[in-house]
Design a protein around this motif. Structure first.
Motif, short mmCIF file in Angstrom:
data_model
loop_
_atom_site.label_atom_id
_atom_site.label_comp_id
_atom_site.label_asym_id
_atom_site.label_seq_id
_atom_site.Cartn_x
_atom_site.Cartn_y
_atom_site.Cartn_z
N GLY A 136 2.90 8.58 -6.20
CA GLY A 136 3.08 7.36 -5.45
C GLY A 136 2.22 7.35 -4.20
N LYS A 137 2.11 6.20 -3.59
CA LYS A 137 1.24 6.06 -2.43
C LYS A 137 1.69 6.93 -1.27
CE LYS A 137 -0.52 2.54 0.77
NZ LYS A 137 -0.54 1.10 1.11
N HIS A 138 2.98 7.06 -1.06
CA HIS A 138 3.49 7.72 0.14
C HIS A 138 4.20 9.04 -0.14
CE1 HIS A 138 2.55 4.57 3.04
NE2 HIS A 138 2.90 3.69 2.12
N TYR A 139 4.21 9.50 -1.41
CA TYR A 139 5.10 10.62 -1.71
C TYR A 139 4.59 11.42 -2.89
CZ TYR A 139 9.79 12.79 -2.09
OH TYR A 139 10.84 13.67 -2.11
N ARG A 140 4.62 12.74 -2.75
CA ARG A 140 4.35 13.66 -3.86
C ARG A 140 5.49 14.66 -3.91
NH1 ARG A 140 -1.26 16.89 -4.31
NH2 ARG A 140 -1.80 15.06 -5.59
N SER A 141 6.02 14.92 -5.10
CA SER A 141 7.11 15.88 -5.20
C SER A 141 6.94 16.72 -6.45
CB SER A 141 8.46 15.17 -5.23
OG SER A 141 8.58 14.36 -6.39
N TYR A 159 -0.62 6.88 6.27
CA TYR A 159 -1.95 6.29 6.35
C TYR A 159 -2.13 5.53 7.68
CZ TYR A 159 -1.62 7.31 1.39
OH TYR A 159 -1.44 7.96 0.20
N TRP A 160 -3.31 5.06 7.86
CA TRP A 160 -3.65 4.20 9.01
C TRP A 160 -3.22 2.79 8.64
CZ3 TRP A 160 -7.67 5.89 12.86
CH2 TRP A 160 -7.92 4.91 13.84
N GLU A 161 -1.99 2.44 8.99
CA GLU A 161 -1.41 1.18 8.56
C GLU A 161 -0.75 0.47 9.75
OE1 GLU A 161 -0.10 1.69 3.97
OE2 GLU A 161 1.14 2.78 5.39
N PRO A 162 -0.44 -0.81 9.59
CA PRO A 162 0.28 -1.53 10.65
C PRO A 162 1.57 -0.80 11.02
CG PRO A 162 -0.50 -3.07 8.99
CD PRO A 162 -0.76 -1.69 8.45
N GLY A 163 1.86 -0.78 12.29
CA GLY A 163 3.04 -0.08 12.79
C GLY A 163 2.68 1.10 13.65
N ALA A 164 1.56 1.75 13.33
CA ALA A 164 1.08 2.85 14.17
C ALA A 164 0.49 2.28 15.46
CB ALA A 164 0.04 3.67 13.42
N LYS A 165 0.53 3.09 16.51
CA LYS A 165 -0.01 2.67 17.81
C LYS A 165 -1.48 3.10 17.86
CE LYS A 165 2.61 3.57 21.26
NZ LYS A 165 3.29 4.35 22.34
N ILE A 166 -2.39 2.15 17.98
CA ILE A 166 -3.83 2.42 17.91
C ILE A 166 -4.49 2.04 19.23
CG2 ILE A 166 -5.97 1.84 16.69
CD1 ILE A 166 -4.12 1.09 14.28
N PHE A 167 -5.43 2.87 19.69
CA PHE A 167 -6.20 2.53 20.88
C PHE A 167 -7.20 1.45 20.49
CE2 PHE A 167 -9.72 2.92 23.86
CZ PHE A 167 -9.05 3.00 25.08
#
Length: 284
Positions: A175-180, A10-18
Motif C-alpha cells: 500500500g501507499k503508506h504501509y508495508r507489513s 510523503y511530502w503531502e498536504p498537512g506537513a509544515k513546509i518552509f
C-alpha cells in the motif's frame, strides 16, 4: 511470529513546509524536488507531526503512533546538494507540549527509542547549507526489521522452507503508506513460500528483477502468485521466458475489492489467496 510493519510518509498536504522563496516540484508518485537558495541553516525545510488533537494543534497526524520504550528505525530517502546540506531532527513533547528531548543526525538510517513521558513527536528535515533537495519518502518501522525491508524491492525470509527448487512465491505491491510482514498468511498454510514486496514508489523493471531473482535462487519449480492486477501481464512475460514457472494470476481467482477500496490502500485478502493456492496446487 508477530506482524512487523513500516509506515511510509510523503511530502503531502498537512506537513509544515518552509514556503518563503521555495520552489517545490512534484514528479510523480509523490517524489519532490525542493529548491531555495535563500533559506538559512538551522531552519526546518519540512516538518511532520504525530499530533492528534486537531482543534488544539490545527493539524492531522502525518506520523504513526509510537509506544514508550519501544525501538524504531527511521529511514529518510533523499538526496541533498551538498550531500550533508540537511540533517534529520526528531523532537519529543510531553502532554503539556513541552519539549522533553530531541535527536539530530546526518545519517539517513537511525534507530531510536521512544522516550518515557513522550506524548507526541515531530520529524523535520533541517537545512544545514543545502540549496536543493530531492525527497522520496520517510519511513518509520520496527527496529528489528532488516534495513533491506525499507527498500523498493524486498524479499521476506522464506517461510516453512524445506528446499529452494520448489517454492510458492507471492508477489505483493505494498500500500501507499504501509508495508507489513505476511504473518496472517503464514498462519493459514504450512506450504513453503516467500513474499516479494515492491513499494508503491517502485519504478524498476519488475520482469527483469523477478527473472534475475529466480535465476539467482536456481528455482526448478517457481509457483508465482499475483496479488495485484498490475503484476498479471509481467508474470505472463516471465512465464514465457522461464518455463520452470507456474502462474496463479488475479484473474484466476477473481480478486474482489469493496467499491470504496483502493489497491494502493488495501492489503490482499489472505484467506482468498490461500484458498486459490490450495485449489491450484493442493495443500502440500
Amino acid at each position: 511470529m508477530s506482524e512487523k510493519s513500516i509506515n511510509q510518509i510523503y511530502w503531502e498536504p498537512g506537513a509544515k513546509i518552509f514556503a518563503e522563496g521555495s520552489k517545490v516540484d512534484f514528479s510523480g508518485k509523490n517524489e519532490v524536488h525542493f529548491q531555495n537558495s535563500m533559506i538559512t541553516s538551522g531552519v526546518p525545510i519540512i516538518t511532520w507531526s504525530s499530533a492528534k488533537n486537531f482543534q488544539f494543534y490545527r493539524t492531522v497526524p502525518q506520523l504513526p503512533t509510537l509506544f514508550v520504550g519501544n525501538k524504531y528505525r527511521l529511514v529518510n530517502d533523499y538526496q541533498a546538494e551538498p550531500a550533508e546540506g540537511v540533517f534529520t531532527r526528531i523532537t519529543f513533547y510531553d502532554l503539556q507540549g513541552q519539549e522533553i528531548g530531541r535527536e539530530e543526525f546526518y545519517d539517513q538510517d537511525k534507530v531510536f527509542t521512544y522516550p518515557q513521558g513522550a506524548y507526541r513527536y515531530e520529524v523535520s528535515i533541517v537545512n544545514a547549507g543545502s540549496t536543493k533537495l530531492d525527497f522520496r519518502r520517510l519511513q518509520i518501522g520496527d527496529a528489528d526489521l532488516p534495513l533491506e525491508a525499507y527498500e523498493d524491492w524486498w524479499t521476506e525470509e522464506p517461510h516453512h522452507q524445506q528446499r529452494w527448487d520448489t517454492m510458492t512465491v507471492i508477489l505483493m505491491r505494498d500500500g501507499k503508506h504501509y508495508r507489513s510482514t505476511t504473518t496472517e498468511f503464514d498462519k493459514l498454510t504450512n506450504r513453503p513460500f516467500q513474499v516479494v514486496h515492491t513499494s508503491w514508489q517502485y519504478s524498476g523493471d519488475f520482469t527483469h528483477d523477478l527473472e534475475q531473482w529466480i535465476w539467482n535462487h536456481d528455482m526448478k519449480d517457481a509457483r508465482l502468485v499475483s496479488t495485484a492486477k498490475i503484476f498479471d501481464v509481467a508474470l505472463e512475460t516471465v512465464h514465457s521466458d522461464l518455463l520452470q514457472t507456474n502462474l496463479l494470476l488475479t484473474k484466476d481467482y477473481d480478486v474482489q475489492l469493496p467499491k470504496w477500496a483502493s489497491p494502493s490502500l488495501t492489503s490482499p485478502d489472505w484467506q482468498q489467496v490461500a484458498e486459490a493456492i490450495y485449489n491450484r496446487w493442493g495443500r502440500g
